[in-house]
Write a protein that holds these residues in place. Structure first.
Motif: not given
Length: 180
Positions: A31-40
């Motif tokens: 969960h990429e909080d620093k990328k506006h909640g994106k997932h990878r």
């Protein structure tokens, strides 16, 4: 092994973010909080990274070492503090950073140093900046160009034990064992 942004992405991991199939393959959802909640999704280079019966892996952590304290705070968090609450950024900084400073013998060590180290090792191992960028969650490989310079300067170490080459040797040994 995965190049997560510490501490935020580590603190956000839940049990369902570690997907391990019956054959040992799988992935980790970040969960990429620093990328506006994106997932990878991160697919390990080898299934032993997730599920080896011998090494410290996510599967072994979940089955054997994860704190068993269950309370209203623990919910589905992957990493728990001894009191059963989800790990916090401050908990990780207080517990892991001092160990990193001792291991590296470097007073300036911070948790993010682990992400940089991972990227440097991965670049040295693959020589593929696009692969490094993708693994770190970057869309452009030029954002990780600095790791090329770090890798080159680490290879020039003289008179010291070169941990860089030892780590790469360990990765190759794991791959050899897994491919038997």
């Amino acid at each position: 092994m995965f190049g997560m942004r510490p501490p935020s992405e580590i603190c956000n991991l839940n049990l369902e973010d570690i997907v391990i199939n019956e054959d040992g393959t799988g992935y980790i959802r970040i969960h990429e909080d620093k990328k506006h909640g994106k997932h990878r999704l991160i697919y390990p280079y080898n299934k032993t990274v997730l599920s080896s019966p011998v090494f410290k892996t996510p599967k072994n952590y979940i089955n054997n070492w994860r704190h068993k304290v269950a309370n209203k705070h623990s919910k589905n968090a992957l990493f728990l503090m001894p009191n059963g609450k989800r790990v916090t950024t401050w908990y990780l900084r207080d517990k892991i950073a001092p160990i990193g400073k001792k291991v590296c013998n470097e007073k300036s060590f911070i948790l993010y140093t682990m992400r940089h180290t991972f990227a440097t090792y991965l670049y040295e191992y693959t020589k593929d900046m696009k692969k490094v960028a993708k693994r770190l969650g970057h869309t452009k490989s030029d954002t990780v160009d600095k790791y090329v310079h770090i890798a080159d300067s680490m290879k020039e170490q003289t008179g010291k034990r070169n941990l860089f080459n030892q780590a790469l040797r360990s990765i190759k040994q794991i791959e050899r064992i897994a491919n038997l």
